[in-house]
Design a protein around this motif. Structure first.
Motif, PDB file in Angstrom:
ATOM      1  N   VAL A  49       0.863  -1.484  -0.003  1.00 26.65           N
ATOM      2  CA  VAL A  49       0.607  -0.335   0.666  1.00 26.65           C
ATOM      3  C   VAL A  49       0.713   1.026   0.161  1.00 26.65           C
ATOM      4  O   VAL A  49       1.649   1.192   0.668  1.00 26.65           O
ATOM      5  N   HIS A  50       0.149   2.751  -0.413  1.00 25.51           N
ATOM      6  CA  HIS A  50       1.140   3.565  -0.759  1.00 25.51           C
ATOM      7  C   HIS A  50       2.358   4.076   0.672  1.00 25.51           C
ATOM      8  O   HIS A  50       1.520   3.959   2.057  1.00 25.51           O
ATOM      9  N   GLU A  52       3.096   4.873   3.090  1.00 18.60           N
ATOM     10  CA  GLU A  52       3.110   6.666   3.857  1.00 18.60           C
ATOM     11  C   GLU A  52       2.424   6.430   5.223  1.00 18.60           C
ATOM     12  O   GLU A  52       2.610   5.409   5.187  1.00 18.60           O
ATOM     13  N   LYS A  54      -0.003   6.854   7.234  1.00 19.71           N
ATOM     14  CA  LYS A  54      -1.246   6.181   7.525  1.00 19.71           C
ATOM     15  C   LYS A  54      -0.948   4.598   7.382  1.00 19.71           C
ATOM     16  O   LYS A  54      -1.806   3.615   8.476  1.00 19.71           O
ATOM     17  N   THR A  55      -0.731   4.277   6.692  1.00 17.40           N
ATOM     18  CA  THR A  55       0.124   3.083   6.236  1.00 17.40           C
ATOM     19  C   THR A  55       1.055   2.291   7.286  1.00 17.40           C
ATOM     20  O   THR A  55       0.561   1.033   7.560  1.00 17.40           O
ATOM     21  N   ASP A 123      -3.294  -2.819  -3.091  1.00 20.98           N
ATOM     22  CA  ASP A 123      -4.061  -1.773  -3.378  1.00 20.98           C
ATOM     23  C   ASP A 123      -3.599  -2.079  -4.998  1.00 20.98           C
ATOM     24  O   ASP A 123      -2.238  -1.339  -5.115  1.00 20.98           O
ATOM     25  N   GLU A 148      -7.612  -3.346  -2.214  1.00 21.80           N
ATOM     26  CA  GLU A 148      -8.432  -1.383  -1.258  1.00 21.80           C
ATOM     27  C   GLU A 148      -9.397  -1.202  -2.535  1.00 21.80           C
ATOM     28  O   GLU A 148      -9.712  -0.191  -2.136  1.00 21.80           O
ATOM     29  N   ASN A 338      -2.428  12.508  -5.743  1.00 21.63           N
ATOM     30  CA  ASN A 338      -2.481  12.795  -4.269  1.00 21.63           C
ATOM     31  C   ASN A 338      -1.634  12.118  -4.219  1.00 21.63           C
ATOM     32  O   ASN A 338      -1.096  12.686  -2.708  1.00 21.63           O
ATOM     33  N   LEU A 339      -0.959  11.688  -4.261  1.00 23.77           N
ATOM     34  CA  LEU A 339       0.065  10.544  -3.652  1.00 23.77           C
ATOM     35  C   LEU A 339       1.624  11.096  -4.516  1.00 23.77           C
ATOM     36  O   LEU A 339       2.662  10.890  -3.538  1.00 23.77           O
ATOM     37  N   GLY A 344      -1.136  12.343   0.056  1.00 24.09           N
ATOM     38  CA  GLY A 344      -2.365  10.695   0.193  1.00 24.09           C
ATOM     39  C   GLY A 344      -4.140  11.360   1.467  1.00 24.09           C
ATOM     40  O   GLY A 344      -3.945  12.317   0.886  1.00 24.09           O
ATOM     41  N   HIS A 345      -4.442  10.260   1.234  1.00 24.27           N
ATOM     42  CA  HIS A 345      -5.719  11.002   2.216  1.00 24.27           C
ATOM     43  C   HIS A 345      -5.601  11.262   2.938  1.00 24.27           C
ATOM     44  O   HIS A 345      -4.841  11.254   3.986  1.00 24.27           O
ATOM     45  N   MET A 350      -8.449   7.695   5.723  1.00 28.20           N
ATOM     46  CA  MET A 350      -7.638   6.273   6.475  1.00 28.20           C
ATOM     47  C   MET A 350      -7.902   5.673   6.889  1.00 28.20           C
ATOM     48  O   MET A 350      -7.395   4.172   6.941  1.00 28.20           O
ATOM     49  N   PHE A 354      -8.882   1.890   6.649  1.00 29.56           N
ATOM     50  CA  PHE A 354      -7.656   0.781   7.094  1.00 29.56           C
ATOM     51  C   PHE A 354      -8.790  -0.001   8.005  1.00 29.56           C
ATOM     52  O   PHE A 354      -7.989  -1.310   8.631  1.00 29.56           O
TER      53      PHE A 354
HETATM   54  N1  ADE Z   1      -2.842   6.302   2.236  1.00 29.57           N
HETATM   55  C1  ADE Z   1      -2.377   5.130   1.555  1.00 29.57           C
HETATM   56  N2  ADE Z   1      -2.865   4.765   1.043  1.00 29.57           N
HETATM   57  C2  ADE Z   1      -3.227   5.232   0.717  1.00 29.57           C
HETATM   58  C3  ADE Z   1      -4.502   5.262  -0.532  1.00 29.57           C
HETATM   59  N3  ADE Z   1      -5.193   4.256  -1.566  1.00 29.57           N
HETATM   60  N4  ADE Z   1      -4.986   6.435  -1.238  1.00 29.57           N
HETATM   61  C4  ADE Z   1      -4.753   7.394  -0.404  1.00 29.57           C
HETATM   62  N5  ADE Z   1      -4.393   7.513   0.303  1.00 29.57           N
HETATM   63  C5  ADE Z   1      -3.630   6.528   1.063  1.00 29.57           C
END
Ligand code: ADE
Length: 417
Positions: A49-50, A52, A54-55, A123, A148, A338-339, A344-345, A350, A354
């Motif tokens: 997953v990206h 960052e 939150k992940t 993802d 995802e 956005n990433l 990201g979000h 998230m 998540f």
């Molecule tokens: N951060 C982690 N996963 C993401 C996603 N799928 N979209 C946006 N921000 C994220």
């Protein structure tokens, strides 16, 4: 073991992780429960997953549930090296480096899968693609996994149809707690934050062209309208086009929109949405970006060939000068804007996505002996639980059905006779 860019970046990554954790209460509540129940004891979980903050938090929560977690990104431009360093230091095997080539990117994913995962989080489907091909041998312990994105689920369904799905998969994207919020409000905000930060240009008064009116497109169009843009939507689905029209947006083909757009955002999940014939008629200084999962929506490679000159004009913006003197500006190489150009979000969004991932993985672990190799919906109980967690965390209360109302809604005898 980990493969990251620079371990000394960890302090900055830790701050980012601590920040987002303060705004992910549903996941924290799940973490406390996992600490007691250890649903993943003895299991390896691989996450793509990206990469960052939150992940990273998701990875840490799963580790608290007893898993041995291995983590990698799902896009070479969305990995944050400081976060990778921090989460590796916090005990998650991490394989992620910003800006690697497509070959190195695939190598990092393969290294992550070499843990022989019991559970995977995908993802966009890159893990599944590898597990069905060059990494087949690492799939020998697979119980199942979660996907995802909308794009990834399309591919899972195609694999299921052809009988080549490697393991049971849960369609996380399709949960209410995911796509209504993440795809619409998450994309709506994070796409514009990234575009505005990257370009330092105004949105108000511009002709903004939104390609695709799925949940992500709806979010991006809604926020552009809110900022005063003249929003044009392009679609291939008649009903989505009608919906966009009744939401107040102009509908036209990309051939028409290409001539008048100032900012283009693709969110279709398809390929070749903006191609040479569109570049040929665009206005000088048009801004082009993509917010669909893969970088095949804007044909950047063709634009590169058409251009007589190209240069990095600002961080994450390449200007392509065409023979007639016009310049078209592409953000983040046409990858998820956005990433690739942003963070990201938002964390609160998230948190919900998540939370669905975490509870769906626990559901897979619990039901491991009953599962068929097919695509599963997220159980409604998980969706409802997250909705209620989130309301509670936000201090909001809602009405409850009385037993009489429940009977009224579920029966046929509306008069109660
Ligand atoms: N951060 C982690 N996963 C993401 C996603 N799928 N979209 C946006 N921000 C994220």
């Amino acid at each position: 073991m980990s493969r990251i860019k620079d371990a000394s970046l960890a302090p900055s990554g830790r701050k980012k992780i601590e920040w987002v954790r303060s705004f992910m209460p549903a996941l924290t509540e799940i973490e406390h429960r996992f600490e007691e129940t250890k649903p993943f004891a003895g299991l390896n979980i691989a996450i793509s997953v990206h990469l960052e903050a939150k992940t990273a938090n998701l990875g840490l929560v799963l580790a608290k549930g007893g898993a041995k977690v291995s983590l990698t990104g799902c896009n070479p431009l969305s990995t944050q090296d400081d976060v990778a360093a921090a989460v590796a230091e916090m005990g998650v095997d991490t394989y992620g480096i910003y800006g690697v080539s497509p070959q190195e990117y695939e190598e990092l994913l393969a290294e992550t899968l070499s843990c022989h995962p019991h559970l995977i989080v995908d993802d966009g489907g890159d893990f599944i693609q590898l597990l069905g091909g060059r990494c087949k041998e690492y799939g020998d312990r697979l119980i199942g996994g979660c996907e995802e994105t909308t794009t990834g689920i399309h591919r899972l369904v195609a694999r299921e149809r052809e009988g080549i799905l490697p393991c049971p998969m849960v369609a996380v994207n399709d949960a209410k707690a995911k796509h209504y919020y993440d795809n619409r409000y998450g994309t709506g905000q994070s796409v514009w934050t990234a575009i505005m930060d990257t370009t330092n240009l105004i949105v108000a008064g511009k002709n903004v062209v939104i390609a695709g009116y799925g949940w992500c497109g709806k979010g991006a169009a809604m926020r552009a309208k809110g900022m005063g843009a003249n929003v044009i939507v392009t679609e291939v689905d008649p009903f989505k086009a009608l919906e966009a029209n009744m939401d107040g947006f102009r509908i036209m083909t990309m051939d028409e929109a290409a001539r008048i757009g100032d900012i283009f955002v693709t969110l279709t999940g398809c390929k070749d949405v903006i191609v040479d014939r569109h570049f040929a008629v665009m206005k000088d200084q048009a801004v082009l970006c993509n917010a669909g999962h893969f970088d095949c929506e804007v044909a950047v490679a063709s634009l590169r060939k058409m251009a007589v000159h190209s240069q990095e004009r600002r961080k994450n913006i390449v200007g392509y000068e065409l023979a007639d003197g016009r310049t078209l500006n592409v953000l983040g190489e046409g990858r998820l804007v956005n990433l690739a150009c942003g963070m990201g979000h938002p964390a609160e969004i998230m948190d919900m996505s998540f939370a669905v991932q975490a509870l769906s993985l626990a559901w897979l672990a619990e039901h491991r002996h009953e599962l068929e190799t097919r695509v599963y919906r997220v159980p409604d109980t998980i969706d409802d639980e997250i909705g209620r967690y989130k309301l509670r965390a936000m201090g909001l209360t809602i009405d409850r059905l009385t037993p009489e109302q429940e009977a009224y809604l579920s029966g046929w005898n509306v008069d109660g006779e």
